[in-house]
Design a protein around this motif. Structure first.
Motif, short mmCIF file in Angstrom:
data_model
loop_
_atom_site.label_atom_id
_atom_site.label_comp_id
_atom_site.label_asym_id
_atom_site.label_seq_id
_atom_site.Cartn_x
_atom_site.Cartn_y
_atom_site.Cartn_z
N GLN A 183 0.82 -1.21 0.00
CA GLN A 183 0.00 0.00 0.00
C GLN A 183 0.86 1.26 0.00
OE1 GLN A 183 -2.56 -0.42 3.39
NE2 GLN A 183 -3.77 -2.07 2.49
N LEU A 184 1.98 1.22 0.74
CA LEU A 184 2.86 2.39 0.79
C LEU A 184 3.50 2.64 -0.57
CD1 LEU A 184 4.23 4.58 2.45
CD2 LEU A 184 6.00 2.92 3.08
N GLN A 185 3.94 1.56 -1.24
CA GLN A 185 4.53 1.73 -2.56
C GLN A 185 3.52 2.28 -3.56
OE1 GLN A 185 6.19 -2.06 -3.61
NE2 GLN A 185 7.84 -1.96 -2.07
N ALA A 186 2.29 1.77 -3.50
CA ALA A 186 1.25 2.28 -4.40
C ALA A 186 0.96 3.75 -4.13
CB ALA A 186 -0.03 1.45 -4.24
N SER A 187 0.92 4.11 -2.85
CA SER A 187 0.67 5.51 -2.49
C SER A 187 1.81 6.40 -2.96
CB SER A 187 0.49 5.62 -0.97
OG SER A 187 0.31 6.96 -0.58
N ASN A 188 3.05 5.93 -2.78
CA ASN A 188 4.21 6.72 -3.24
C ASN A 188 4.19 6.89 -4.76
OD1 ASN A 188 5.15 6.99 -0.65
ND2 ASN A 188 6.56 5.25 -0.77
N LYS A 189 3.80 5.83 -5.47
CA LYS A 189 3.74 5.91 -6.92
C LYS A 189 2.73 6.96 -7.36
CE LYS A 189 2.87 3.14 -11.06
NZ LYS A 189 2.49 1.80 -11.58
N ASP A 190 1.55 6.97 -6.72
CA ASP A 190 0.54 7.97 -7.05
C ASP A 190 1.04 9.38 -6.75
OD1 ASP A 190 -1.13 5.94 -7.81
OD2 ASP A 190 -2.22 5.86 -5.90
N SER A 191 1.75 9.53 -5.63
CA SER A 191 2.26 10.85 -5.26
C SER A 191 3.29 11.34 -6.28
CB SER A 191 2.89 10.79 -3.86
OG SER A 191 1.93 10.43 -2.89
N PHE A 192 4.20 10.45 -6.68
CA PHE A 192 5.21 10.84 -7.67
C PHE A 192 4.56 11.21 -9.00
CE2 PHE A 192 8.33 8.08 -5.16
CZ PHE A 192 8.89 9.19 -4.55
N GLU A 193 3.53 10.46 -9.38
CA GLU A 193 2.85 10.78 -10.64
C GLU A 193 2.17 12.14 -10.56
OE1 GLU A 193 0.23 7.54 -11.31
OE2 GLU A 193 1.79 6.17 -12.06
N ARG A 194 1.54 12.45 -9.42
CA ARG A 194 0.90 13.76 -9.27
C ARG A 194 1.94 14.89 -9.29
NH1 ARG A 194 -2.37 10.96 -5.47
NH2 ARG A 194 -1.12 11.78 -3.74
N ILE A 195 3.09 14.64 -8.63
CA ILE A 195 4.15 15.66 -8.62
C ILE A 195 4.67 15.91 -10.03
CG2 ILE A 195 6.50 16.13 -7.84
CD1 ILE A 195 5.79 14.66 -5.23
N ALA A 196 4.89 14.81 -10.77
CA ALA A 196 5.38 14.95 -12.15
C ALA A 196 4.38 15.71 -13.01
CB ALA A 196 5.66 13.57 -12.74
N ALA A 197 3.09 15.40 -12.84
CA ALA A 197 2.06 16.10 -13.62
C ALA A 197 2.03 17.58 -13.26
CB ALA A 197 0.70 15.46 -13.38
N THR A 198 2.19 17.89 -11.97
CA THR A 198 2.19 19.29 -11.54
C THR A 198 3.39 20.03 -12.11
OG1 THR A 198 1.08 18.67 -9.48
CG2 THR A 198 2.18 20.80 -9.52
N GLU A 199 4.56 19.38 -12.08
CA GLU A 199 5.76 20.02 -12.64
C GLU A 199 5.60 20.28 -14.14
OE1 GLU A 199 8.89 17.37 -11.64
OE2 GLU A 199 9.14 18.15 -9.59
N GLN A 200 5.01 19.32 -14.84
CA GLN A 200 4.81 19.50 -16.28
C GLN A 200 3.84 20.65 -16.55
OE1 GLN A 200 3.43 15.99 -18.28
NE2 GLN A 200 3.35 16.97 -20.30
N ALA A 201 2.75 20.71 -15.76
CA ALA A 201 1.79 21.79 -15.94
C ALA A 201 2.43 23.14 -15.64
CB ALA A 201 0.58 21.57 -15.04
N THR A 202 3.31 23.18 -14.62
CA THR A 202 4.00 24.43 -14.28
C THR A 202 4.92 24.87 -15.40
OG1 THR A 202 3.91 23.85 -11.93
CG2 THR A 202 5.49 25.53 -12.58
N GLU A 203 5.66 23.92 -15.96
CA GLU A 203 6.56 24.25 -17.07
C GLU A 203 5.78 24.77 -18.27
OE1 GLU A 203 8.73 20.71 -17.78
OE2 GLU A 203 9.99 20.89 -15.98
N GLU A 204 4.64 24.13 -18.55
CA GLU A 204 3.83 24.58 -19.68
C GLU A 204 3.29 25.99 -19.43
OE1 GLU A 204 0.87 21.62 -20.11
OE2 GLU A 204 2.21 20.12 -21.03
N ALA A 205 2.87 26.26 -18.18
CA ALA A 205 2.36 27.60 -17.86
C ALA A 205 3.46 28.64 -17.98
CB ALA A 205 1.77 27.60 -16.45
N GLN A 206 4.67 28.29 -17.52
CA GLN A 206 5.79 29.23 -17.62
C GLN A 206 6.14 29.50 -19.09
OE1 GLN A 206 8.81 27.32 -15.27
NE2 GLN A 206 8.13 28.29 -13.36
N ALA A 207 6.08 28.46 -19.91
CA ALA A 207 6.36 28.65 -21.34
C ALA A 207 5.32 29.56 -21.97
CB ALA A 207 6.39 27.29 -22.05
#
Length: 219
Positions: A154-178
């Motif tokens: 369960q912890l690994q699954a939760s960490n995976k979801d968190s990393f995916e959300r962080i990556a999506a947020t970073e991508q959205a931020t980069e697109e907004a900055q561009a």
């Protein structure tokens, strides 16, 4: 007859005496049933019953209740193997009495249990319980391993979801900055075109550009 056999038989007899004393104490306690289940008490509880029927009912009730209590007691004797345990207790008492007959110094090794000189009363009481509980250790260890494995999954699954959300947020931020960089680029180009306009138009455009810069803020 060998001394060991005589001692064992003596302990068994003492254990029977202890058990009989327990039964005698129970019989003494059961006399309270007769005292409480008196004719007067039944007459108050069952006022509409005739005196003869009331007495029959009272006697039958008291007898059935005492029989049920005695039967439960005997069931407990069998369930917890009191005969054997009382024999063990009597054997311990006999050995302790025998050691006390000698003039040993207090707390000397000779006064302790012969089969384990370092045994104390707390360890003696807990020994049988711990032996029974030791059979539960493998199943408890297996259950703990299963719980730990489930928790890790369960912890690994939760960490995976968190990393995916962080990556999506970073991508959205980069697109907004561009996108903001493109906007600023367009504003800079617009500023250069101000020189080709009249003074009033240039002033209006300059005011609009400054307002846009203020609303957008730093990137």
């Amino acid at each position: 007859m060998a001394p060991e056999r005589e001692a064992r038989e003596g302990s068994g007899a003492q254990a029977c005496i202890r058990l009989e004393r327990m039964r005698a104490a129970l019989d003494k306690f059961l006399t309270l049933v007769d005292e409480k289940a008196s004719a007067r008490s039944f007459a108050v509880a069952l006022p509409g019953v005739s005196e003869i029927d009331l007495e029959k009912t009272r006697l039958q009730f008291a007898q059935d209740l005492k029989t049920a209590i005695r039967d439960d007691f005997e069931d407990l004797v069998v369930k917890y193997n009191l005969q054997a345990r009382l024999s063990e207790l009597q054997e311990l008492v006999d050995e302790a009495d025998e050691r006390q007959k000698h003039d040993y110094a207090p707390h000397s090794a000779e006064l302790k249990d012969v089969w384990r000189p370092d045994l104390n009363i707390s360890a003696a009481i807990c020994a049988r319980v711990k032996a029974d509980q030791s059979n539960l250790i493998p199943s408890l260890e297996q259950e703990l391993a299963e719980v730990s494995a489930n928790a890790d999954g369960q912890l690994q699954a939760s960490n995976k979801d968190s990393f995916e959300r962080i990556a999506a947020t970073e991508q959205a931020t980069e697109e907004a900055q561009a996108a903001m960089a493109d906007v600023f680029g367009m504003l800079d180009k617009l500023r250069y075109t101000v020189t080709d306009c009249s003074e009033s138009e240039a002033s209006a455009l300059q005011t609009m550009i400054q307002s846009l810069y203020s609303e957008i803020g730093p990137v």
